[in-house]
Design a protein around this motif. Structure first.
Motif, PDB file in Angstrom:
ATOM      1  N   VAL A   1     104.923  91.422  59.045  1.00  0.00           N
ATOM      2  CA  VAL A   1     105.474  92.266  60.100  1.00  0.00           C
ATOM      3  C   VAL A   1     106.651  93.043  59.521  1.00  0.00           C
ATOM      4  O   VAL A   1     107.706  92.460  59.233  1.00  0.00           O
ATOM      5  CB  VAL A   1     105.940  91.431  61.309  1.00  0.00           C
ATOM      6  N   ARG A   2     106.460  94.346  59.356  1.00  0.00           N
ATOM      7  CA  ARG A   2     107.536  95.187  58.826  1.00  0.00           C
ATOM      8  C   ARG A   2     108.367  95.761  59.964  1.00  0.00           C
ATOM      9  O   ARG A   2     107.902  95.894  61.093  1.00  0.00           O
ATOM     10  CB  ARG A   2     106.957  96.286  57.942  1.00  0.00           C
ATOM     11  N   ASP A   3     109.588  96.117  59.647  1.00  0.00           N
ATOM     12  CA  ASP A   3     110.553  96.539  60.657  1.00  0.00           C
ATOM     13  C   ASP A   3     110.024  97.693  61.507  1.00  0.00           C
ATOM     14  O   ASP A   3     110.064  97.643  62.746  1.00  0.00           O
ATOM     15  CB  ASP A   3     111.863  96.938  59.957  1.00  0.00           C
ATOM     16  N   ARG A   4     109.499  98.722  60.877  1.00  0.00           N
ATOM     17  CA  ARG A   4     109.044  99.901  61.619  1.00  0.00           C
ATOM     18  C   ARG A   4     107.895  99.559  62.558  1.00  0.00           C
ATOM     19  O   ARG A   4     107.863 100.015  63.717  1.00  0.00           O
ATOM     20  CB  ARG A   4     108.631 100.996  60.636  1.00  0.00           C
ATOM     21  N   ASP A   5     106.939  98.767  62.065  1.00  0.00           N
ATOM     22  CA  ASP A   5     105.799  98.388  62.903  1.00  0.00           C
ATOM     23  C   ASP A   5     106.253  97.594  64.132  1.00  0.00           C
ATOM     24  O   ASP A   5     105.726  97.780  65.228  1.00  0.00           O
ATOM     25  CB  ASP A   5     104.801  97.563  62.095  1.00  0.00           C
TER      26      ASP A   5
END
Length: 365
Positions: free
Chosen positions: A161-165
């Motif tokens: 889970v990346r920040d932007r997503d």
């Protein structure tokens, strides 16, 4: 001949600051002062480098975690020629002398993740432990698992889970995690250690809360499918010369006191975990596990010492959970205890790591 000068560096700007100090205290106690000259250096939580005060506290006392004492002189490390230079604001810098090797007893971001290794590489200073790439990959659990799987090692399923997503497509992230992993899952910061920020989630509401909790430590988060099994750990030590790395006897760790999984308290507070060495597993499984641990060490191009953690499932499979390129390093930490059971005492382990670093060429290897 003068004795080799060892700078033991500890602390750092992350949530594992106290863990680093606890390990450094053990290392400083164990280094043979008749063989080495030692310079203890702390990195404060605000990033300042200081010479350790004579009364620097390294242990948990009355429930209070240790922190770097900033009453010492600020420090620039290194200057030209691999030297230490200490200075006070407005004062003339004082040359402290050449450093032969740095022992970075440090964990987490801005420390174990290749950052301090990169600084030392730029300065041409030898240091204990893995290099920039292995340290960075080993710190980032998403890339670590990708590399280990590419090397043919058995790993569990996970979602990154990346920040932007998370900020823009939270519902999609939650749905994909549910579809790919099911429940229960474990949620953890991608680039933190010492079991900081870890939660177990059994439904969507808990999953969302767990991701938010992990993001307090790192905007990048890992969601892992829960794996039923016993936790078996193995330490790997670089061998001198061209010999292959060596693996310790495996040990089994268990959570005590009613806790469901390993968190910070379980690892670092008294009577919260137990270690059984050797682990009660079949001999052939132990040998397979040791071989897999060495393969993981080599897959990341590790140097010095690592600890490799596995799950041993009820149907007899081994699943590699993660590799730690600078594991907890107090004399009572798992990796040193595994080596003690294998015949390498804590003092011998510290000495061997320093000697490996001293005999390693600086620069590209």
């Amino acid at each position: 001949m003068s004795k080799p000068r060892v700078a033991v560096v500890f602390g750092g700007r992350n949530s594992e600051h106290a863990v680093s100090l606890m390990g450094a205290g053990s290392v400083l106690d164990a280094i043979d002062r008749s063989k080495y000259e030692v310079v203890p250096i702390g990195i404060a939580q605000d990033g300042r480098w200081v010479l350790a005060a004579s009364d620097q506290r390294f242990a948990i006392e009355e429930g209070e975690l240790p922190v770097v004492d900033t009453s010492g002189a600020a420090l620039a490390l290194p200057s030209g020629g691999s030297s230490l230079v200490a200075y006070d604001p407005g004062a003339i810098p004082v040359e402290l002398g050449k450093v032969d090797v740095v022992f970075p007893v440090m964990h987490g971001p801005f420390a174990e993740d290749g950052t301090i290794q990169g600084l030392l590489e730029m300065a041409g200073v030898r240091y204990v432990g893995s290099g920039v790439l292995a340290s960075a990959v080993g710190m980032d659990k998403a890339y670590m698992k990708t590399v280990l799987a590419a090397a043919g090692l058995p790993t569990g399923k996970f979602v990154t889970v990346r920040d932007r997503d998370w900020r823009l497509n939270r519902e999609l992230v939650l749905k994909e995690a549910e579809e790919q992993l099911g429940y229960p899952v474990f949620v953890k910061p991608a680039r933190a250690g010492s079991s900081q920020g870890i939660s177990k989630a059994r439904d969507r509401a808990q999953l969302e809360q767990a991701v938010e909790f992990a993001r307090q430590h790192d905007p990048k988060v890992l969601i892992e499918a829960a794996i039923e099994g016993r936790e078996i750990e193995c330490a790997v030590l670089e061998s001198p010369g061209d010999e292959p790395a060596a693996a310790s006897v495996p040990g089994e760790v268990k959570v005590e006191g009613g806790q469901e999984f390993f968190d910070f308290e379980a690892k670092y507070y008294p009577d919260q975990m137990s270690l059984t060495v050797p682990a009660d597993i079949p001999d052939e499984t132990a040998e397979e596990l040791r071989a897999l641990a060495v393969r993981a060490f080599e897959a990341l191009d590790c140097e010095g010492l690592s600890r490799v953690d596995f799950f041993y499932t009820p149907d007899g499979r081994l699943v590699l959970n993660e590799i730690n390129t600078m594991p907890g390093f107090t004399s009572l930490s798992v990796a040193p205890q595994l080596w003690a059971a294998t015949g390498v005492s804590y003092a011998e382990l510290v000495d061997r790591l320093i000697q490996l670093a001293l005999n390693r060429p600086a620069g590209l290897r």
